[in-house]
Design an enzyme around this catalytic site. Structure first.
Site, mmCIF file in Angstrom:
data_model
loop_
_atom_site.group_PDB
_atom_site.id
_atom_site.type_symbol
_atom_site.label_atom_id
_atom_site.label_comp_id
_atom_site.label_asym_id
_atom_site.label_seq_id
_atom_site.Cartn_x
_atom_site.Cartn_y
_atom_site.Cartn_z
ATOM 1 N N CYS A 78 0.947 -1.290 0.045
ATOM 2 C CA CYS A 78 0.168 -0.009 0.225
ATOM 3 C C CYS A 78 1.006 1.253 -0.113
ATOM 4 C CB CYS A 78 -0.947 -0.109 1.184
ATOM 5 S SG CYS A 78 -2.301 1.254 1.171
ATOM 6 N N HIS A 166 -3.775 -5.219 0.845
ATOM 7 C CA HIS A 166 -3.205 -5.658 2.230
ATOM 8 C C HIS A 166 -3.151 -7.499 2.298
ATOM 9 C CE1 HIS A 166 -2.592 -1.982 4.384
ATOM 10 N NE2 HIS A 166 -3.587 -1.341 3.595
ATOM 11 N N GLU A 168 -2.182 -9.156 4.657
ATOM 12 C CA GLU A 168 -1.815 -9.465 5.924
ATOM 13 C C GLU A 168 -3.203 -9.617 6.434
ATOM 14 O OE1 GLU A 168 -1.066 -6.827 4.623
ATOM 15 O OE2 GLU A 168 -1.295 -5.151 6.059
ATOM 16 N N ASP A 224 2.048 -13.583 31.887
ATOM 17 C CA ASP A 224 3.148 -13.059 31.383
ATOM 18 C C ASP A 224 4.250 -13.053 32.681
ATOM 19 O OD1 ASP A 224 1.714 -12.505 29.434
ATOM 20 O OD2 ASP A 224 1.431 -10.378 29.769
ATOM 21 N N LYS A 365 1.476 -12.156 22.592
ATOM 22 C CA LYS A 365 0.768 -12.840 23.621
ATOM 23 C C LYS A 365 0.700 -14.439 23.384
ATOM 24 C CE LYS A 365 -1.591 -12.667 27.534
ATOM 25 N NZ LYS A 365 -1.075 -12.363 28.731
#
Ligand code: XMP
Length: 509
Positions: A78, A166, A168, A224, A365
Site C-alpha cells: 500500500c 493488504h 496480511e 506473563d 501474547k
C-alpha cells in the site's frame, strides 16, 4: 531476520504475526530508522508497511532511496508500494475514487514465484486514496484490479515487489500464501525460528545480562509474569527471587494455587506476602472507582518495595513487557498508536532504580503462551481468562469489604466452574461475577429475604477493545443462578449483563 518498517498502518502488527507464524523472526521498527541502523540489523528482507500518509504530501515519511540498490529483497505494501514507485521514478496520483474493501484481483504474472499457488482471479482487501499511474523503469505488472492497474508490480532482477492491497488481513484470499512466497520463493529465507530456539538464545542472553547478580520478579499469577519467572529460573536458578503479593482481591483459591505451583512444583525462591488485611484496610470506606484503583496501585508499590528492601544486593528487576507494548512506545504515528493498555506495575522500575530484565519484549501474547507450554506451565494456567490488576475491587461496586470479597469469590467460582463444565471456557474471552451490593426482596422457604444481587458477565472478544456479550445457553444461566442463590449466602438475585463494548466496558468498576 525480516525487518518491517512501519509507516503507521493499523495492520503492521498483523504482518509481523503472519511472518512469525511461518517460523521466521521479524521485527517492526519505525520508518524513521536511520539507514545505518537498518544496515546494522542485517535483515534478510525488508517490508515497507502501509500508512495513513500520502506520498504526494509535502512532509510524507520516506526512506533512503539507496535502500533499493542494496540487492535486499523488498516488499512494499500500500503506502509502501507508492513510496517505492515514487522514489524509483514512477508516478503516483490521487485516485478519483478511493478503493476500499474487497476487490477482485486479476493475476497476469509471477505465478511461478510471488503468486505461486494463489487462486486467479482472487479477492483482496484494498484501502487506498492514492494510486500508481506509471511504474519505474525495469518494473513489470503482475496483477490488476478495477481501480488499480498496477495492483501488484515487481522488478524481478532486483527482487523488489510492491502491492496496492493488504495481504496480511484475513479478507485477502491467498494473502498469507503471497507473504509466504515472498519470503521463501523470492527472498530465499529459511524458517526455523520458534519458541524452542527462542528459549535457547534467551536463556544465554539472560545469563550474559545478569551475570552472578540477583533478579527480583513481581509474580502476579498472570501468564506473563509466570512465564518470565520460569524462564528466568531456568536461566539463572536461585539468583531469581520472586515476590507474590496477596492483596486479598484474587479469585477463590488463586493465591494458594500460585504459591503451590511456584514453590512446590518449580522450586522457585518465592516470597509470599500476605497483605490481605493491609489492602482491605486501605480500601475501607472508599467507594470511588478511580480512588480504589489508585490505592491498590500505590499500596502494591509500597508493599513490594518493603519486601524488596529485605532482599540484599538486587540490581535487576524482571518485567513481563510484551512486543505490542514495545511497538506502541516506538510506533510511527498512526492508528496503532492510540490503542490503550493497562500497566499494572507502572512506576515500579523508575522508583526502584534497578536495571530491567524484559525477556518477553520480542513476543506476542500467543507466543508467550506457547513459550509457557514449552516451559511446562499447566494448560489450565495458560488459558485462564484475563484478570485485572486491581482484582475483585473492580468487580465489587462501591466500598470493598472482606465480607463482600468472600461472597464474590464464592459466586464467581460457581460462574467459572459451570462454564468449564459446559465446555465453553476456552471459547469465551472472559466470564466472571460482579457483586452489586444493592438489596432487593426475595423469598426462600417460608421467609422473606433482603439481600444483594450478583451480575454474571461473559463476553466474546479478540483483543478486549471491543466485545459482545456471550449468548450463553438459558439452561446454563439457569443452573448458575440456582447454584449461586442456594450456595452463596447474602445473594438472593442473579442477573445477566447483556451490554456490548462499546458502549459498555467489560469490567463494571
Ligand atoms: P474494560 O473494562 O476497559 O476492560 O473493557 C478491558 C480489558 O482490560 C482488563 N482490565 C484490566 N487489566 N489492569 C489490567 O491488567 C487493569 O487495571 C484493568 N482494568 C480492566 C479487563 O479485565 C478486560 O480484559
Amino acid at each position: 531476520m525480516i525487518l518491517i518498517l512501519d509507516f503507521g498502518s493499523q495492520y503492521t502488527q498483523l504482518i509481523a504475526r503472519r511472518i512469525r507464524e511461518m517460523k521466521v523472526y521479524c521485527e517492526i521498527h519505525p520508518c524513521t530508522l536511520e539507514t545505518e541502523k537498518i544496515k546494522a540489523l542485517n535483515p534478510e528482507a525488508l517490508i515497507l508497511s502501509g500508512g495513513p500518509s500520502s506520498v504526494l504530501g509535502e512532509h510524507s515519511p520516506k526512506v533512503d532511496p539507496a535502500l533499493f540498490a542494496w540487492g535486499l529483497p523488498i516488499l512494499g505494501i500500500c503506502y509502501g508500494q507508492q513510496l517505492m514507485v515514487s522514489l524509483m521514478g514512477g508516478k503516483v496520483e490521487k485516485a478519483q475514487h478511493s478503493e476500499y474493501g474487497r476487490t477482485e484481483l486479476k493475476i497476469c504474472g509471477g505465478q511461478e514465484d510471488f503468486f505461486y499457488g494463489v487462486e486467479n482471479p482472487g479477492v483482496v482487501w484494498m484501502s487506498h486514496g492514492d494510486r500508481v499511474i506509471s511504474i519505474p523503469p525495469g518494473f513489470e505488472v503482475l496483477a490488476t484490479s478495477q481501480g488499480a492497474p498496477f495492483a501488484a508490480i515487481c522488478h524481478k532482477a532486483k527482487k523488489l515487489y510492491a502491492i496496492q492491497y493488504h495481504p496480511e488481513v484475513t479478507h485477502s484470499q491467498g494473502g498469507t500464501q503471497m507473504l509466504h512466497n515472498f519470503l521463501f520463493e523470492v527472498a530465499g529465507v529459511k524458517s526455523g525460528w520458534g519458541m524452542e530456539s527462542f528459549l535457547e538464545t534467551k536463556t544465554q542472553e539472560i545469563k550474559a545480562q545478569v551475570g552472578t547478580n540477583k533478579v527480583l520478579c513481581a509474580l502476579s499469577g498472570g501468564v506473563d509474569s509466570s512465564v518470565v519467572a520460569i524462564l528466568l529460573h531456568k536461566a539463572i536458578g536461585d539468583q531469581l527471587v520472586c515476590v507474590f503479593v496477596d492483596n486479598g482481591l484474587l479469585r477463590k483459591e488463586e493465591a494458594h494455587q500460585v504459591v503451590d505451583l511456584f514453590r512446590s512444583h518449580y522450586h522457585i525462591n518465592l516470597v509470599h506476602v500476605d497483605a490481605r488485611d493491609h489492602f482491605l484496610g486501605q480500601l475501607a470506606g472508599v467507594s470511588d472507582p478511580e480512588q480504589k484503583r489508585k490505592i491498590i496501585g500505590r499500596e502494591f508499590i509500597e508493599v513490594f518495595e518493603q519486601e524488596a528492601a529485605k532482599i540484599k544486593d538486587v540490581h535487576f528487576l524482571a518485567q513481563g513487557t510484551l512486543y505490542p507494548d514495545v511497538i506502541e512506545s516506538v510506533s510511527f504515528k498512526g492508528p496503532s498508536a492510540v490503542i490503550k493498555s493497562h500497566h499494572n506495575v507502572g512506576g515500579l522500575p523508575e522508583k526502584m532504580r534497578m536495571k530491567l530484565v524484559e525477556p518477553l519484549r520480542e513476543l506476542f501474547k500467543d507466543e508467550v503462551r506457547e513459550l509457557g507450554r514449552n516451559l511446562g506451565l499447566p494448560e489450565a494456567y495458560l488459558t485462564r481468562h484475563p484478570f485485572p490488576g486491581p482484582g475483585l475491587a473492580v468487580r465489587i461496586l462501591g466500598e470493598v469489604t472482606p465480607e463482600k470479597v468472600a461472597v464474590l469469590q464464592e459466586a464467581d467460582a460457581i460462574v467459572r466452574e459451570e462454564i468449564k463444565k459446559a465446555g465453553l471456557y476456552e471459547k469465551i474471552w472472559q466470564a466472571f461475577g460482579v457483586l452489586l451490593p444493592v438489596k432487593s426482596v426475595g423469598v426462600m422457604g417460608d421467609s422473606r429475604t433482603y439481600e444483594w444481587t450478583l451480575a454474571i458477565r461473559s463476553v466474546d472478544s479478540v483483543d478486549a477493545m471491543t466485545a459482545d456479550w456471550t449468548h450463553l445457553p438459558y439452561e446454563l444461566l439457569g443452573k448458575m443462578s440456582n447454584r449461586i442463590i442456594n450456595e452463596v449466602p447474602k445473594i438472593n438475585r442473579v442477573v445477566y449483563d447483556i451490554t456490548s463494548k462499546p458502549p459498555g466496558t467489560i469490567e463494571w468498576e
